[in-house]
Scaffold this motif. Structure first.
Motif, PDB file in Angstrom:
ATOM      1  N   TRP A   1       0.901  -1.241   0.375  1.00  0.00           N
ATOM      2  CA  TRP A   1      -0.046  -0.029  -0.223  1.00  0.00           C
ATOM      3  C   TRP A   1       0.598   0.744   0.312  1.00  0.00           C
ATOM      4  CZ3 TRP A   1      -3.792  -2.600  -1.956  1.00  0.00           C
ATOM      5  CH2 TRP A   1      -4.139  -3.677  -1.224  1.00  0.00           C
ATOM      6  N   ILE A   2       1.986   1.569   0.896  1.00  0.00           N
ATOM      7  CA  ILE A   2       2.035   2.281   1.533  1.00  0.00           C
ATOM      8  C   ILE A   2       4.106   2.393  -0.048  1.00  0.00           C
ATOM      9  CG2 ILE A   2       3.544   4.338   2.752  1.00  0.00           C
ATOM     10  CD1 ILE A   2       2.116   4.141   4.640  1.00  0.00           C
ATOM     11  N   LYS A   3       3.869   1.014   0.535  1.00  0.00           N
ATOM     12  CA  LYS A   3       5.538   0.849  -0.226  1.00  0.00           C
ATOM     13  C   LYS A   3       6.514   0.813   0.821  1.00  0.00           C
ATOM     14  CE  LYS A   3       3.241  -0.494  -4.622  1.00  0.00           C
ATOM     15  NZ  LYS A   3       3.133  -0.088  -6.252  1.00  0.00           N
ATOM     16  N   SER A   4       6.305   1.590   1.598  1.00  0.00           N
ATOM     17  CA  SER A   4       7.773   1.384   2.912  1.00  0.00           C
ATOM     18  C   SER A   4       8.561   0.985   3.579  1.00  0.00           C
ATOM     19  CB  SER A   4       7.234   3.095   3.139  1.00  0.00           C
ATOM     20  OG  SER A   4       6.553   2.048   4.254  1.00  0.00           O
ATOM     21  N   ILE A   5       8.222  -1.001   2.794  1.00  0.00           N
ATOM     22  CA  ILE A   5       9.078  -1.556   4.636  1.00  0.00           C
ATOM     23  C   ILE A   5       8.584  -2.950   2.966  1.00  0.00           C
ATOM     24  CG2 ILE A   5       8.323  -3.307   5.902  1.00  0.00           C
ATOM     25  CD1 ILE A   5       6.793  -1.339   7.306  1.00  0.00           C
ATOM     26  N   ILE A   6      10.546  -3.264   3.488  1.00  0.00           N
ATOM     27  CA  ILE A   6      10.211  -4.430   2.881  1.00  0.00           C
ATOM     28  C   ILE A   6      10.900  -5.751   3.851  1.00  0.00           C
ATOM     29  CG2 ILE A   6      12.325  -5.310   1.457  1.00  0.00           C
ATOM     30  CD1 ILE A   6      12.421  -2.472  -0.340  1.00  0.00           C
ATOM     31  N   TYR A   7      10.967  -6.402   3.792  1.00  0.00           N
ATOM     32  CA  TYR A   7      11.116  -7.762   5.065  1.00  0.00           C
ATOM     33  C   TYR A   7      11.769  -9.127   3.593  1.00  0.00           C
ATOM     34  CZ  TYR A   7      10.684 -12.725   6.547  1.00  0.00           C
ATOM     35  OH  TYR A   7      10.214 -14.137   7.375  1.00  0.00           O
ATOM     36  N   ALA A   8      13.067  -9.830   3.666  1.00  0.00           N
ATOM     37  CA  ALA A   8      13.612 -10.340   3.241  1.00  0.00           C
ATOM     38  C   ALA A   8      14.411 -11.459   4.110  1.00  0.00           C
ATOM     39  CB  ALA A   8      14.801 -10.104   2.725  1.00  0.00           C
ATOM     40  N   LYS A   9      14.355 -12.757   3.612  1.00  0.00           N
ATOM     41  CA  LYS A   9      15.511 -13.682   4.634  1.00  0.00           C
ATOM     42  C   LYS A   9      16.375 -14.337   3.635  1.00  0.00           C
ATOM     43  CE  LYS A   9      14.950 -17.252   7.457  1.00  0.00           C
ATOM     44  NZ  LYS A   9      15.584 -17.022   9.338  1.00  0.00           N
ATOM     45  N   ARG A  10      18.259 -14.210   4.410  1.00  0.00           N
ATOM     46  CA  ARG A  10      18.592 -14.710   4.185  1.00  0.00           C
ATOM     47  C   ARG A  10      19.576 -16.018   5.024  1.00  0.00           C
ATOM     48  NH1 ARG A  10      24.013 -15.563   3.674  1.00  0.00           N
ATOM     49  NH2 ARG A  10      25.424 -15.720   1.251  1.00  0.00           N
ATOM     50  N   GLY A  11      19.500 -17.342   4.853  1.00  0.00           N
ATOM     51  CA  GLY A  11      20.007 -18.394   5.817  1.00  0.00           C
ATOM     52  C   GLY A  11      19.791 -17.481   7.363  1.00  0.00           C
ATOM     53  N   PRO A  12      20.165 -17.457   7.679  1.00  0.00           N
ATOM     54  CA  PRO A  12      20.069 -17.222   9.704  1.00  0.00           C
ATOM     55  C   PRO A  12      19.104 -16.330   9.890  1.00  0.00           C
ATOM     56  CG  PRO A  12      22.445 -17.223   9.698  1.00  0.00           C
ATOM     57  CD  PRO A  12      22.021 -17.695   7.995  1.00  0.00           C
ATOM     58  N   TRP A  13      19.425 -14.880   8.759  1.00  0.00           N
ATOM     59  CA  TRP A  13      18.453 -13.532   8.661  1.00  0.00           C
ATOM     60  C   TRP A  13      17.502 -13.013   8.766  1.00  0.00           C
ATOM     61  CZ3 TRP A  13      21.630 -11.202  12.187  1.00  0.00           C
ATOM     62  CH2 TRP A  13      23.319 -11.947  12.743  1.00  0.00           C
ATOM     63  N   THR A  14      16.676 -12.671   9.130  1.00  0.00           N
ATOM     64  CA  THR A  14      15.674 -12.337   9.146  1.00  0.00           C
ATOM     65  C   THR A  14      15.800 -10.371   8.682  1.00  0.00           C
ATOM     66  OG1 THR A  14      14.398 -14.414   9.414  1.00  0.00           O
ATOM     67  CG2 THR A  14      12.558 -11.829   9.491  1.00  0.00           C
ATOM     68  N   MET A  15      15.465 -10.050   7.823  1.00  0.00           N
ATOM     69  CA  MET A  15      15.203  -8.493   7.853  1.00  0.00           C
ATOM     70  C   MET A  15      14.283  -7.594   7.141  1.00  0.00           C
ATOM     71  SD  MET A  15      18.889  -8.913   5.369  1.00  0.00           S
ATOM     72  CE  MET A  15      18.226 -10.843   4.719  1.00  0.00           C
ATOM     73  N   ARG A  16      14.485  -6.769   7.720  1.00  0.00           N
ATOM     74  CA  ARG A  16      13.128  -5.608   7.761  1.00  0.00           C
ATOM     75  C   ARG A  16      13.425  -3.926   7.456  1.00  0.00           C
ATOM     76  NH1 ARG A  16       7.802  -6.079   9.399  1.00  0.00           N
ATOM     77  NH2 ARG A  16       6.621  -3.895   9.345  1.00  0.00           N
ATOM     78  N   PHE A  17      13.173  -3.798   6.602  1.00  0.00           N
ATOM     79  CA  PHE A  17      13.503  -2.394   6.241  1.00  0.00           C
ATOM     80  C   PHE A  17      12.429  -1.334   5.956  1.00  0.00           C
ATOM     81  CE2 PHE A  17      16.424  -5.547   4.028  1.00  0.00           C
ATOM     82  CZ  PHE A  17      17.917  -5.164   4.948  1.00  0.00           C
ATOM     83  N   ASP A  18      12.707  -0.234   6.763  1.00  0.00           N
ATOM     84  CA  ASP A  18      11.137   1.041   6.921  1.00  0.00           C
ATOM     85  C   ASP A  18      12.451   2.172   6.551  1.00  0.00           C
ATOM     86  OD1 ASP A  18       9.422   2.267   7.295  1.00  0.00           O
ATOM     87  OD2 ASP A  18       8.967   1.161   9.549  1.00  0.00           O
ATOM     88  N   GLY A  19      11.768   2.456   5.441  1.00  0.00           N
ATOM     89  CA  GLY A  19      12.134   3.890   4.435  1.00  0.00           C
ATOM     90  C   GLY A  19      11.085   4.630   4.998  1.00  0.00           C
ATOM     91  N   ASP A  20      11.033   6.245   4.773  1.00  0.00           N
ATOM     92  CA  ASP A  20      10.137   7.665   4.577  1.00  0.00           C
ATOM     93  C   ASP A  20       9.838   7.417   2.952  1.00  0.00           C
ATOM     94  OD1 ASP A  20      12.314   8.376   4.360  1.00  0.00           O
ATOM     95  OD2 ASP A  20      12.172   9.684   5.899  1.00  0.00           O
ATOM     96  N   LYS A  21      10.155   6.887   2.851  1.00  0.00           N
ATOM     97  CA  LYS A  21      10.026   7.498   1.115  1.00  0.00           C
ATOM     98  C   LYS A  21      11.120   7.236  -0.174  1.00  0.00           C
ATOM     99  CE  LYS A  21      13.104  11.624   1.464  1.00  0.00           C
ATOM    100  NZ  LYS A  21      13.447  12.771   1.683  1.00  0.00           N
ATOM    101  N   GLY A  22       9.953   7.262  -0.939  1.00  0.00           N
ATOM    102  CA  GLY A  22      10.852   6.288  -2.278  1.00  0.00           C
ATOM    103  C   GLY A  22      11.009   5.157  -2.491  1.00  0.00           C
ATOM    104  N   ASP A  23      12.018   5.251  -2.408  1.00  0.00           N
ATOM    105  CA  ASP A  23      13.141   4.248  -2.808  1.00  0.00           C
ATOM    106  C   ASP A  23      14.009   4.085  -1.572  1.00  0.00           C
ATOM    107  OD1 ASP A  23      14.905   5.188  -3.714  1.00  0.00           O
ATOM    108  OD2 ASP A  23      15.305   4.242  -5.118  1.00  0.00           O
ATOM    109  N   GLU A  24      13.841   4.788  -0.666  1.00  0.00           N
ATOM    110  CA  GLU A  24      14.789   4.621   0.312  1.00  0.00           C
ATOM    111  C   GLU A  24      14.537   2.712   0.704  1.00  0.00           C
ATOM    112  OE1 GLU A  24      17.724   5.423   2.141  1.00  0.00           O
ATOM    113  OE2 GLU A  24      16.361   7.390   1.500  1.00  0.00           O
ATOM    114  N   PRO A  25      13.236   2.170   0.934  1.00  0.00           N
ATOM    115  CA  PRO A  25      14.058   0.973   1.533  1.00  0.00           C
ATOM    116  C   PRO A  25      14.890   0.005   0.574  1.00  0.00           C
ATOM    117  CG  PRO A  25      11.338   0.785   1.368  1.00  0.00           C
ATOM    118  CD  PRO A  25      12.592   2.438   0.649  1.00  0.00           C
TER     119      PRO A  25
END
Length: 229
Positions: free
Chosen positions: A133-157
């Motif tokens: 919806w807002i497209k400001s949060i990205i989730y990713a998983k690699r090996g043992p790592w769970t990752m979350r990126f939260d940017g406030d605008k554009g392609d920041e995440p």
């Protein structure tokens, strides 16, 4: 013979993972012996730290708490050098807080991919999933790592993920650390982000490092962490 060689190799790897007090960054050295004596948690401390350029307060000081099943080190950017646990560090302004390192007993429960996230793109072979919806949060998983990126605008995440992945690849995704499960979250911009990196060891200890500043610096500091006895 093979078993003997393997044991010798393991001993060498274990010894090289230990840091002597004089190898720890200078502003932490005075608290090493007191910290290791007052907690049962294996103590990890940074052997690398770089003062942030352009900051009006250029002296890093620490406030330390140690207890039986854990320890907490608060990193503060101050206008002049202070001894560890100086009274002036007890109630610092929020603007002075640049990081925190803790160790404790416990476990990390990895977060699942949110059910409403949709596939976004691949980055270095890793699937990125985005809040649609807002497209400001990205989730990713690699090996043992769970990752979350939260940017406030554009392609920041995505830019956050780009910086983190580049830094993590340089340190081989911290495979030299004892990581059973790990979690990373990034909030803000790449140059002045709130980066949180936490992991559980195979022995049931949790380490957590937060840092306000460049994402790549946060990864460098975590990579430099060594056990001190």
């Amino acid at each position: 013979m093979k078993k003997l060689a393997l044991l010798s190799l393991m001993s060498i790897l274990f010894l090289t993972a230990l840091a002597k007090p004089q190898e720890v960054v200078p502003f932490i050295r005075p608290i090493v012996s007191g910290l290791t004596e007052h907690t049962n948690v294996p103590v990890l401390l940074p052997t690398y730290w770089s003062e942030q350029k352009g900051k009006p307060k250029k002296h890093t000081s620490v406030y330390v708490k140690a207890f039986e099943n854990g320890y907490i080190i608060s990193f503060l950017s101050m206008d002049k050098p202070y001894r560890a646990n100086d009274q002036a560090l007890y109630h610092p302004p929020e603007s002075s807080r640049i990081g925190e390192l803790s160790g404790s007993v416990g476990t990390i429960v990895p977060s699942d991919q949110p059910s409403d996230f949709v596939f976004y793109k691949k980055k270095d072979g890793i699937k990125l999933w985005i809040e649609p919806w807002i497209k400001s949060i990205i989730y990713a998983k690699r090996g043992p790592w769970t990752m979350r990126f939260d940017g406030d605008k554009g392609d920041e995440p995505y830019q956050q993920a780009d910086d983190l992945f580049e830094a993590m690849m340089k340190v081989n995704w911290l495979k030299n650390k004892d990581i059973h499960e790990g979690s990373i979250s990034v909030l803000g911009t790449r140059r002045d982000a709130y980066t949180s990196i936490g992991w559980e060891t195979n022995d049931g200890f949790i380490y957590h490092f937060t840092y306000k500043g460049p994402i790549k610096e946060a990864v460098k500091i975590v990579d430099s962490l060594k056990n001190v006895e």
